[in-house]
Design a protein around this motif. Structure first.
Motif, PDB file in Angstrom:
ATOM      1  N   TYR A  31       5.593   4.028  13.704  1.00  0.00           N
ATOM      2  CA  TYR A  31       5.702   5.240  12.897  1.00  0.00           C
ATOM      3  C   TYR A  31       5.069   6.414  13.638  1.00  0.00           C
ATOM      4  O   TYR A  31       3.848   6.461  13.807  1.00  0.00           O
ATOM      5  N   PRO A  32       5.871   7.389  14.051  1.00  0.00           N
ATOM      6  CA  PRO A  32       5.335   8.511  14.831  1.00  0.00           C
ATOM      7  C   PRO A  32       4.327   9.368  14.058  1.00  0.00           C
ATOM      8  O   PRO A  32       3.539  10.086  14.663  1.00  0.00           O
ATOM      9  N   GLU A  33       4.340   9.253  12.715  1.00  0.00           N
ATOM     10  CA  GLU A  33       3.388  10.032  11.910  1.00  0.00           C
ATOM     11  C   GLU A  33       1.952   9.554  12.125  1.00  0.00           C
ATOM     12  O   GLU A  33       1.007  10.284  11.877  1.00  0.00           O
ATOM     13  N   ILE A  34       1.794   8.312  12.541  1.00  0.00           N
ATOM     14  CA  ILE A  34       0.456   7.778  12.786  1.00  0.00           C
ATOM     15  C   ILE A  34       0.118   8.059  14.249  1.00  0.00           C
ATOM     16  O   ILE A  34       0.611   7.396  15.150  1.00  0.00           O
ATOM     17  N   THR A  35      -0.703   9.053  14.432  1.00  0.00           N
ATOM     18  CA  THR A  35      -1.006   9.501  15.790  1.00  0.00           C
ATOM     19  C   THR A  35      -2.257   8.845  16.357  1.00  0.00           C
ATOM     20  O   THR A  35      -2.490   8.915  17.553  1.00  0.00           O
ATOM     21  N   ASP A  36      -3.055   8.214  15.506  1.00  0.00           N
ATOM     22  CA  ASP A  36      -4.275   7.562  15.969  1.00  0.00           C
ATOM     23  C   ASP A  36      -4.309   6.130  15.429  1.00  0.00           C
ATOM     24  O   ASP A  36      -4.647   5.901  14.273  1.00  0.00           O
ATOM     25  N   SER A  37      -3.940   5.184  16.268  1.00  0.00           N
ATOM     26  CA  SER A  37      -3.869   3.782  15.837  1.00  0.00           C
ATOM     27  C   SER A  37      -5.237   3.231  15.453  1.00  0.00           C
ATOM     28  O   SER A  37      -5.328   2.298  14.647  1.00  0.00           O
ATOM     29  N   GLN A  38      -6.298   3.822  15.971  1.00  0.00           N
ATOM     30  CA  GLN A  38      -7.644   3.356  15.621  1.00  0.00           C
ATOM     31  C   GLN A  38      -7.954   3.606  14.149  1.00  0.00           C
ATOM     32  O   GLN A  38      -8.690   2.840  13.531  1.00  0.00           O
ATOM     33  N   LEU A  39      -7.370   4.663  13.582  1.00  0.00           N
ATOM     34  CA  LEU A  39      -7.560   4.920  12.148  1.00  0.00           C
ATOM     35  C   LEU A  39      -6.914   3.820  11.309  1.00  0.00           C
ATOM     36  O   LEU A  39      -7.436   3.426  10.270  1.00  0.00           O
ATOM     37  N   LEU A  40      -5.782   3.322  11.776  1.00  0.00           N
ATOM     38  CA  LEU A  40      -5.129   2.221  11.077  1.00  0.00           C
ATOM     39  C   LEU A  40      -5.960   0.943  11.190  1.00  0.00           C
ATOM     40  O   LEU A  40      -6.134   0.222  10.214  1.00  0.00           O
ATOM     41  N   LEU A  41      -6.510   0.703  12.360  1.00  0.00           N
ATOM     42  CA  LEU A  41      -7.373  -0.463  12.551  1.00  0.00           C
ATOM     43  C   LEU A  41      -8.628  -0.340  11.686  1.00  0.00           C
ATOM     44  O   LEU A  41      -9.089  -1.312  11.096  1.00  0.00           O
ATOM     45  N   GLU A  42      -9.150   0.873  11.550  1.00  0.00           N
ATOM     46  CA  GLU A  42     -10.309   1.113  10.685  1.00  0.00           C
ATOM     47  C   GLU A  42      -9.958   0.818   9.224  1.00  0.00           C
ATOM     48  O   GLU A  42     -10.736   0.209   8.489  1.00  0.00           O
ATOM     49  N   LYS A  43      -8.769   1.233   8.804  1.00  0.00           N
ATOM     50  CA  LYS A  43      -8.315   0.958   7.431  1.00  0.00           C
ATOM     51  C   LYS A  43      -8.216  -0.553   7.210  1.00  0.00           C
ATOM     52  O   LYS A  43      -8.647  -1.074   6.181  1.00  0.00           O
ATOM     53  N   PHE A  44      -7.667  -1.268   8.192  1.00  0.00           N
ATOM     54  CA  PHE A  44      -7.563  -2.727   8.137  1.00  0.00           C
ATOM     55  C   PHE A  44      -8.946  -3.356   7.994  1.00  0.00           C
ATOM     56  O   PHE A  44      -9.162  -4.229   7.159  1.00  0.00           O
ATOM     57  N   ASN A  45      -9.900  -2.890   8.789  1.00  0.00           N
ATOM     58  CA  ASN A  45     -11.264  -3.423   8.719  1.00  0.00           C
ATOM     59  C   ASN A  45     -11.930  -3.083   7.386  1.00  0.00           C
ATOM     60  O   ASN A  45     -12.671  -3.905   6.837  1.00  0.00           O
ATOM     61  N   ASN A  46     -11.662  -1.896   6.849  1.00  0.00           N
ATOM     62  CA  ASN A  46     -12.207  -1.524   5.536  1.00  0.00           C
ATOM     63  C   ASN A  46     -11.650  -2.399   4.430  1.00  0.00           C
ATOM     64  O   ASN A  46     -12.283  -2.577   3.394  1.00  0.00           O
ATOM     65  N   GLN A  47     -10.450  -2.946   4.639  1.00  0.00           N
ATOM     66  CA  GLN A  47      -9.846  -3.877   3.679  1.00  0.00           C
ATOM     67  C   GLN A  47     -10.269  -5.312   3.989  1.00  0.00           C
ATOM     68  O   GLN A  47      -9.745  -6.261   3.392  1.00  0.00           O
ATOM     69  N   ASN A  48     -11.208  -5.480   4.893  1.00  0.00           N
ATOM     70  CA  ASN A  48     -11.720  -6.805   5.278  1.00  0.00           C
ATOM     71  C   ASN A  48     -10.625  -7.754   5.763  1.00  0.00           C
ATOM     72  O   ASN A  48     -10.696  -8.964   5.550  1.00  0.00           O
ATOM     73  N   GLY A  49      -9.584  -7.189   6.385  1.00  0.00           N
ATOM     74  CA  GLY A  49      -8.507  -8.014   6.919  1.00  0.00           C
ATOM     75  C   GLY A  49      -7.634  -8.641   5.859  1.00  0.00           C
ATOM     76  O   GLY A  49      -6.920  -9.609   6.121  1.00  0.00           O
ATOM     77  N   LYS A  50      -7.680  -8.075   4.646  1.00  0.00           N
ATOM     78  CA  LYS A  50      -6.934  -8.658   3.519  1.00  0.00           C
ATOM     79  C   LYS A  50      -5.882  -7.679   3.014  1.00  0.00           C
ATOM     80  O   LYS A  50      -5.982  -6.472   3.212  1.00  0.00           O
ATOM     81  N   CYS A  51      -4.906  -8.238   2.313  1.00  0.00           N
ATOM     82  CA  CYS A  51      -3.862  -7.430   1.699  1.00  0.00           C
ATOM     83  C   CYS A  51      -4.487  -6.507   0.643  1.00  0.00           C
ATOM     84  O   CYS A  51      -5.329  -6.939  -0.151  1.00  0.00           O
ATOM     85  N   PHE A  52      -4.052  -5.263   0.646  1.00  0.00           N
ATOM     86  CA  PHE A  52      -4.558  -4.298  -0.318  1.00  0.00           C
ATOM     87  C   PHE A  52      -4.310  -4.761  -1.745  1.00  0.00           C
ATOM     88  O   PHE A  52      -5.137  -4.566  -2.626  1.00  0.00           O
ATOM     89  N   TRP A  53      -3.160  -5.406  -1.991  1.00  0.00           N
ATOM     90  CA  TRP A  53      -2.767  -5.762  -3.345  1.00  0.00           C
ATOM     91  C   TRP A  53      -3.291  -7.118  -3.804  1.00  0.00           C
ATOM     92  O   TRP A  53      -3.878  -7.229  -4.868  1.00  0.00           O
ATOM     93  N   CYS A  54      -3.049  -8.170  -3.021  1.00  0.00           N
ATOM     94  CA  CYS A  54      -3.340  -9.520  -3.526  1.00  0.00           C
ATOM     95  C   CYS A  54      -4.571 -10.164  -2.885  1.00  0.00           C
ATOM     96  O   CYS A  54      -4.938 -11.276  -3.248  1.00  0.00           O
ATOM     97  N   ASP A  55      -5.194  -9.492  -1.945  1.00  0.00           N
ATOM     98  CA  ASP A  55      -6.404  -9.971  -1.276  1.00  0.00           C
ATOM     99  C   ASP A  55      -6.194 -11.221  -0.418  1.00  0.00           C
ATOM    100  O   ASP A  55      -7.158 -11.875  -0.053  1.00  0.00           O
ATOM    101  N   CYS A  56      -4.937 -11.552  -0.078  1.00  0.00           N
ATOM    102  CA  CYS A  56      -4.740 -12.682   0.836  1.00  0.00           C
ATOM    103  C   CYS A  56      -5.154 -12.256   2.240  1.00  0.00           C
ATOM    104  O   CYS A  56      -5.150 -11.068   2.567  1.00  0.00           O
ATOM    105  N   LYS A  57      -5.547 -13.212   3.045  1.00  0.00           N
ATOM    106  CA  LYS A  57      -5.918 -12.917   4.421  1.00  0.00           C
ATOM    107  C   LYS A  57      -4.654 -12.613   5.214  1.00  0.00           C
ATOM    108  O   LYS A  57      -3.711 -13.398   5.215  1.00  0.00           O
TER     109      LYS A  57
END
Length: 146
Positions: A31-57
């Motif tokens: 997705y070209p709108e995401i210009t900083d992949s580290q922000l996405l990785l930070e979001k993933f880490n803030n979700q503890n590596g789990k699905c936002f909705w169902c909390d599965c790993k």
């Protein structure tokens, strides 16, 4: 023998960790709108590596001898506002493939109600405050409000 087994387990965990990190970073390239992949990785880490909705790993897309489609726990980007077609950092959560498919075009608020049932936190799907019924187009079905 025990030390060797622990080392093998450690290597497998490290490999999986690298795989999921690479997968998240790769999502950003789609997705070209995401210009900083580290922000996405930070979001993933803030979700503890789990699905936002169902909390599965969330897992690597390809497991052992399976195809990518056979892993419902692979990470995907789920838009918070489906009317906004852009996958910006502010408009996405990282969810498993299964939840993203289940949510489809449902609004964030409606899927929150649905996920409560799936999590077992409620037994009643209450959509009275969502004007949900007006979105249906009925053919040959009588509907009356009580």
């Amino acid at each position: 023998m025990s030390i060797k087994m622990n080392n093998n387990n450690k290597r497998r965990r490290e490999k999986k960790s690298k795989c999921i990190t690479t997968t998240i970073l790769h999502l950003a390239t789609k997705y070209p709108e995401i210009t900083d992949s580290q922000l996405l990785l930070e979001k993933f880490n803030n979700q503890n590596g789990k699905c936002f909705w169902c909390d599965c790993k969330l897992e690597c897309p390809k497991l052992n001898n399976t195809s990518y489609e056979e892993n419902p726990n692979k990470p995907t980007l789920d838009r918070i506002d489906n009317d906004n077609k852009l996958h910006t950092i502010e408009n996405v959560n990282i969810s498993c493939h299964m939840c993203n498919i289940m949510r489809g075009g449902n609004s964030y608020e409606i899927f929150e109600e649905i996920i409560k049932i799936l999590r077992g936190t409620t037994l009643i799907l209450d959509l009275t405050n969502h004007n949900f019924i007006n979105n249906f187009k009925f053919k040959n079905i009588a509907y009356t409000k009580e």
